[in-house]
Design a protein around this motif. Structure first.
Motif, PDB file in Angstrom:
ATOM      1  N   PHE A  17     -11.719   0.300 -13.528  1.00  0.00           N
ATOM      2  CA  PHE A  17     -10.442   0.356 -12.809  1.00  0.00           C
ATOM      3  C   PHE A  17      -9.642  -0.920 -13.052  1.00  0.00           C
ATOM      4  O   PHE A  17      -8.438  -0.867 -13.326  1.00  0.00           O
ATOM      5  N   ARG A  20      -8.291  -0.861 -16.617  1.00  0.00           N
ATOM      6  CA  ARG A  20      -7.295   0.198 -16.845  1.00  0.00           C
ATOM      7  C   ARG A  20      -5.938  -0.184 -16.265  1.00  0.00           C
ATOM      8  O   ARG A  20      -4.896   0.121 -16.861  1.00  0.00           O
ATOM      9  N   HIS A  21      -5.955  -0.884 -15.148  1.00  0.00           N
ATOM     10  CA  HIS A  21      -4.694  -1.241 -14.491  1.00  0.00           C
ATOM     11  C   HIS A  21      -4.323  -2.710 -14.687  1.00  0.00           C
ATOM     12  O   HIS A  21      -3.368  -3.184 -14.073  1.00  0.00           O
ATOM     13  N   ASN A  22      -5.058  -3.378 -15.562  1.00  0.00           N
ATOM     14  CA  ASN A  22      -4.745  -4.768 -15.919  1.00  0.00           C
ATOM     15  C   ASN A  22      -4.579  -5.634 -14.671  1.00  0.00           C
ATOM     16  O   ASN A  22      -3.601  -6.387 -14.528  1.00  0.00           O
ATOM     17  N   VAL A  23      -5.530  -5.534 -13.762  1.00  0.00           N
ATOM     18  CA  VAL A  23      -5.453  -6.232 -12.478  1.00  0.00           C
ATOM     19  C   VAL A  23      -5.805  -7.713 -12.668  1.00  0.00           C
ATOM     20  O   VAL A  23      -6.845  -8.043 -13.229  1.00  0.00           O
ATOM     21  N   TYR A 145      -6.296   0.925  -4.810  1.00  0.00           N
ATOM     22  CA  TYR A 145      -6.248   2.178  -5.565  1.00  0.00           C
ATOM     23  C   TYR A 145      -4.888   2.860  -5.377  1.00  0.00           C
ATOM     24  O   TYR A 145      -4.271   3.332  -6.335  1.00  0.00           O
ATOM     25  N   ALA A 148      -2.093   1.041  -7.260  1.00  0.00           N
ATOM     26  CA  ALA A 148      -2.074   1.371  -8.683  1.00  0.00           C
ATOM     27  C   ALA A 148      -1.439   2.740  -8.918  1.00  0.00           C
ATOM     28  O   ALA A 148      -0.668   2.928  -9.866  1.00  0.00           O
ATOM     29  N   ARG A 149      -1.740   3.692  -8.053  1.00  0.00           N
ATOM     30  CA  ARG A 149      -1.168   5.042  -8.200  1.00  0.00           C
ATOM     31  C   ARG A 149       0.348   5.017  -8.031  1.00  0.00           C
ATOM     32  O   ARG A 149       1.084   5.641  -8.809  1.00  0.00           O
ATOM     33  N   ALA A 152       2.078   3.361 -10.967  1.00  0.00           N
ATOM     34  CA  ALA A 152       2.117   4.274 -12.109  1.00  0.00           C
ATOM     35  C   ALA A 152       3.182   5.351 -11.931  1.00  0.00           C
ATOM     36  O   ALA A 152       3.770   5.825 -12.914  1.00  0.00           O
TER      37      ALA A 152
END
Length: 314
Positions: A17, A20-23, A145, A148-149, A152
């Motif tokens: 995660f 994928r989200h470049n946190v 979470y 991130a949604r 996006a």
């Protein structure tokens, strides 16, 4: 608008995660005896801590959240260039000064970002939004979470902030420790008296474990179980019932202070996985941070989800 995410290292999410989200990660320094660990969620540093088998002594560790100056550097050196708006989510301000550090850093960041962006030829303003998840460890995952949604989906920052505040206020984080003496020693070091020495000794002798819950920044026991496996079965069974009752975010995050391969072997975990699959909910498995293991103990389980307000049913 380019929007990004930053979290502090004690927020438990899977490595997949985060990548994928470049946190961006705000690290925590952990000092134990003569060793220093940089808790930044890198798998190799986490494994180094586990391999050193420091569980019996880690309750005495000193943890130093990312200082104000380092937060400023992270943003001014990188994030104000990569993004136009960054949501920075932290564990509850009642348990860590990191939220205060980030808020203090934000003043200098918002004061100095224009020159940095102008020198790089990047037009327009930069926004920074700090969100207290009001939870700890896996309990922070639902808000992150959801952030991130929404990013996006290119939702506007104001709408994202409002939604994250709602999710933070309805996030539940549960903790099941293996070592009650470790937990008692750690919270005593932090000035917390929620687990007395007598309770710890009796609980250890009888193999009685507390089920702890963090909700809206407050942590307290909500149940007692005989044996860790029985506790895991009760916790996972409870989470499965909450999944079927409906969640605010389609996620259950489970973090473990050790090898994640242990999780499917724990009683009740298969049933929780089945409930998540049945209801279209993601079951995220996350390694517990070094900071989490220091505070709760190696081999502990934490679990987080967001749901409408309800009473614990243990």
């Amino acid at each position: 608008m380019r929007m990004g995410l930053a979290i502090d290292a004690s927020c438990d999410l899977s490595q997949a995660f985060l990548q994928r989200h470049n946190v961006a990660i705000m690290p925590i320094t952990v000092k134990l005896d003569r060793e220093t660990f940089l808790d930044d969620r890198r798998p190799e540093e986490l494994q180094r801590f586990i391999d050193r088998r420091l569980g019996s002594r880690s309750h005495s560790a000193e943890t130093e959240p990312c200082p104000v100056e380092e937060v400023q550097k992270l943003f001014l050196d990188k994030l104000v260039l990569d993004y136009d708006c960054v949501f920075c989510l932290t564990i509850t301000a009642t348990r860590s000064p990191i939220n205060e550090h980030v808020n203090r850093a934000s003043f200098a960041i918002l004061k100095n970002y224009r020159q940095v962006r102008e020198q790089a030829g990047i037009p327009g303003p930069f926004m920074m939004r700090v969100v207290d998840t009001r939870n700890v460890f896996a309990g922070t995952a639902p808000a992150i979470y959801e952030a991130a949604r929404l990013i996006a989906a290119d939702e506007p920052p104001a709408a994202i902030r409002e939604r994250l505040t709602h999710i933070a206020n309805n996030s539940y984080g549960y903790m099941l420790p293996r070592d009650l003496i470790h937990l008692r020693n750690r919270i005593k070091k932090r000035g917390d008296r929620s687990v007395s020495l007598f309770s710890a000794m009796v609980g250890t002798a009888l193999d009685i474990k507390p089920l702890l819950r963090c909700f809206r920044g407050e942590t307290a026991p909500v149940g007692k179980v005989r044996g860790f496996d029985h506790g895991a079965e009760m916790l996972f069974g409870y989470a499965a019932r909450r999944v079927r009752a409906g969640l605010l975010v389609p996620l259950v995050c489970v973090s473990y202070g050790g090898d994640l391969a242990v999780l499917p072997q724990l009683p009740g975990y298969v049933e929780l996985r089945a409930a998540c699959e049945e209801c279209g909910v993601e079951l995220m498995e996350a390694p517990m941070s070094i900071t989490g293991m220091v505070n709760v103990g190696e081999g502990a389980v934490t679990l987080g989800f967001a749901a409408d307000e309800h009473d614990a049913e243990f």
